[in-house]
Design a protein around this motif. Structure first.
Motif, PDB file in Angstrom:
ATOM      1  N   GLU A   4       0.836  -1.205   0.000  1.00 19.47           N
ATOM      2  CA  GLU A   4       0.000   0.000   0.000  1.00 19.47           C
ATOM      3  C   GLU A   4       0.872   1.256   0.000  1.00 19.47           C
ATOM      4  O   GLU A   4       0.571   2.238  -0.691  1.00 19.47           O
ATOM      5  CB  GLU A   4      -0.909  -0.005   1.228  1.00 19.47           C
ATOM      6  N   ARG A  31      -0.253   7.462 -10.397  1.00 19.73           N
ATOM      7  CA  ARG A  31      -0.580   6.400 -11.358  1.00 19.73           C
ATOM      8  C   ARG A  31      -1.273   5.228 -10.662  1.00 19.73           C
ATOM      9  O   ARG A  31      -0.773   4.701  -9.668  1.00 19.73           O
ATOM     10  CB  ARG A  31       0.714   5.936 -12.028  1.00 19.73           C
ATOM     11  N   SER A  32      -2.422   4.818 -11.165  1.00 19.76           N
ATOM     12  CA  SER A  32      -3.173   3.726 -10.553  1.00 19.76           C
ATOM     13  C   SER A  32      -2.621   2.379 -11.009  1.00 19.76           C
ATOM     14  O   SER A  32      -2.081   2.258 -12.112  1.00 19.76           O
ATOM     15  CB  SER A  32      -4.658   3.823 -10.906  1.00 19.76           C
ATOM     16  N   SER A  33      -2.733   1.381 -10.146  1.00 17.97           N
ATOM     17  CA  SER A  33      -2.234   0.031 -10.416  1.00 17.97           C
ATOM     18  C   SER A  33      -0.817   0.056 -10.975  1.00 17.97           C
ATOM     19  O   SER A  33      -0.539  -0.501 -12.052  1.00 17.97           O
ATOM     20  CB  SER A  33      -3.171  -0.709 -11.389  1.00 17.97           C
ATOM     21  N   ASP A  37       6.918   1.549 -12.664  1.00 15.90           N
ATOM     22  CA  ASP A  37       6.531   2.801 -12.018  1.00 15.90           C
ATOM     23  C   ASP A  37       7.235   3.028 -10.677  1.00 15.90           C
ATOM     24  O   ASP A  37       7.573   4.157 -10.335  1.00 15.90           O
ATOM     25  CB  ASP A  37       5.012   2.821 -11.786  1.00 15.90           C
ATOM     26  N   THR A  71       3.147  -0.633 -11.696  1.00 19.36           N
ATOM     27  CA  THR A  71       4.021  -1.809 -11.724  1.00 19.36           C
ATOM     28  C   THR A  71       5.174  -1.560 -10.760  1.00 19.36           C
ATOM     29  O   THR A  71       5.909  -0.576 -10.890  1.00 19.36           O
ATOM     30  CB  THR A  71       4.567  -2.054 -13.130  1.00 19.36           C
ATOM     31  N   ASN A 130       2.438   1.742  -3.452  1.00 15.53           N
ATOM     32  CA  ASN A 130       1.391   2.166  -4.387  1.00 15.53           C
ATOM     33  C   ASN A 130       1.122   3.657  -4.271  1.00 15.53           C
ATOM     34  O   ASN A 130       0.923   4.353  -5.281  1.00 15.53           O
ATOM     35  CB  ASN A 130       0.101   1.384  -4.127  1.00 15.53           C
TER      36      ASN A 130
END
Length: 476
Positions: A207, A217-219, A273, A221, A210
């Motif tokens: 979390e 940026r969602s989801s 990311d 890498t 992320n």
């Protein structure tokens, strides 16, 4: 209990208030150990040791001419912290990581804390871990330190912070593995306590990473960048990559193209990311740092400075865990937060100052002297455990480069029962809790409890022959 257990009024004992009188939160532990025969206790220890062996949980010791991979010695008897103790630790750690992140944002920006005379410029900019390449760099959410492992000791005066580990802190996998092994071997005792869980650390780390993804940026890498199989903590790298569902990669698995980082996969290139990096600054990017590095990714820092990839922790964080800068963390807390420190520092003398150097040289036999940039117990002199010859040799090195050293008093670290040679004996311990900082602070309620296994020894580092034990934090 199966022991000739010695108490010393000068040393805080984690279990006993007095001979045969357990602390209230340790009473169940005391009774359980009393109910076990020595054969049963040895069987528990064997199961805990076997669990580490079967999982391949190892650490590499570096000697003068060889590298030795071995299983970390784990003691089966847990250290238990009351809810009140943990509340204090948690509050102090939350305060500390906030101040450290603000310090890093400041010293790579306007450096107000230096301009205002709170920390001398030479202490900051003379630090080998101060990276001029990071000046003016903006990091997501102002979070330079996403993962911190802070070493905490207890004496009769209470808890104190021994040091902050902000670059690539290790040991969290041992915390989780300790819990798994000891919980399985002492099920009845574990159930009788209300122990807070640590197994959700992987989810909390996921979390946190992320939340630090570039441009929200969602989801994203996420990958974990490792130096490779020969690194001392490679087991932990594998463990954490699995915990957060990230690919475990080496530098050769990544490439930079048009300002973005990509991972080579069997299906082609995939944009990356967030990089949870376990590679030191020097080796991250041969175009920016050490040009002979084979561990990093050429162009990585260019993509990072463009804001196209997040590095956790950020390069340059080492300036904040330098042992000279450590001495000023209480001042950082007052300066940035307007608060008094919840957790005290250990009194520290900076040998760069002539008065502190002379005091240190005059009292070597009574002090712990450390190199400012070292970790893992390397480059350290423990005065009371040293010989005259060792002190004389150390003094020559100290005089040659005093700015590279700090000195501290020898602390009477708290002690906890350990199973040694079929009986219970006290051994000195510390704690390394892990703090995560993303959109907010997350602290798993537990720690890697390190143990100085040698009788009377004060060095708990795994790299110096120390061991570990599980730490049970109790609910209120």
């Amino acid at each position: 209990m199966h022991c000739d257990y010695q108490l010393d009024k000068a040393i805080h004992d984690e279990v006993f208030e007095a001979v045969g009188v357990p602390r209230p939160h340790c009473r169940k532990l005391y009774e359980a150990l009393g109910d076990l025969s020595i054969e049963e206790l040895l069987s528990v220890q064997e199961h805990v040791t076997a669990a580490f062996s079967n999982e391949g949980i190892t650490f590499t010791l570096y000697g003068d001419n060889e590298e030795i991979e071995r299983i970390i010695p784990i003691d089966c008897i847990p250290r238990i912290l009351s809810g009140a103790d943990w509340k204090l630790i948690e509050s102090g750690l939350s305060q500390r990581i906030l101040a450290l992140n603000r310090f890093l944002e400041d010293v790579y920006g306007k450096a107000r804390i230096v301009a205002d005379g709170v920390i001398p410029a030479e202490v900051v900019r003379g630090c080998p871990q101060y990276r001029i390449e990071m000046r003016g760099v903006s990091v997501p959410g102002g979070v330079w330190v996403a993962v911190c492992g802070t070493d905490i000791v207890r004496t009769n005066d209470g808890f104190q912070v021994l040091e902050d580990n902000l670059r690539v802190p290790s040991g969290v996998s041992y915390m989780i593995a300790n819990r798994k092994a000891v919980k399985a071997s002492l099920r009845r005792l574990y159930r009788s306590y209300r122990v807070r869980e640590v197994e959700n650390y992987g989810r909390l780390l996921f979390e946190t990473l992320n939340e630090l993804a570039p441009n929200g940026r969602s989801s994203p890498t996420i990958v974990l960048l490792t130096p490779g199989v020969y690194n001392a903590a490679f087991y932990e790298h594998m463990f954490l990559a699995d915990e957060i569902g990230a690919e475990l990669v080496e530098g050769r698995d990544l490439m930079v193209n048009d300002g973005f980082v990509y991972m080579r996969t069997t299906h082609g290139l995939r944009r990356v990311d967030v990089i949870y990096r376990r590679v030191d600054d020097d080796f991250l990017d041969p175009l920016e740092f050490r040009e002979d590095s084979l561990l990093g990714v050429p162009g990585l820092m260019h993509a990072y400075k463009l804001g196209n990839v997040t590095l956790a922790n950020a390069p340059g964080t080492g300036v904040a865990d330098d042992k000279s800068v450590y001495a000023y963390v209480p001042d950082m807390i007052r300066y940035y937060l307007g608060e008094e420190p919840v957790l005290a520092n250990v009194p520290t003398r900076l040998c760069r100052w002539p008065e502190d150097l002379e005091y240190t040289l005059d009292n070597l036999e009574n002090l712990v002297v450390k190199r400012v940039g070292e970790s893992g117990g390397y480059g350290m002199l423990v005065g009371p455990e040293s010989t005259r010859s060792e002190r004389e040799d150390y003094a020559r090195v100290l005089r040659a480069n005093p700015a590279d050293f700090v000195s501290q008093p020898v602390l009477p670290l708290s002690q906890s029962p350990c199973l040694i040679d079929s009986k219970l004996e006290p051994r000195h311990v510390d704690l390394r809790p892990f703090v995560l900082q993303g959109g907010h602070t997350r602290i798993v309620p537990g720690a890697f409890c390190r143990v100085a296994l040698r009788r009377g020894g004060l060095v708990v580092n795994s790299s110096q022959g120390g061991g570990g034990k599980d730490c049970w934090v109790l609910k209120d």
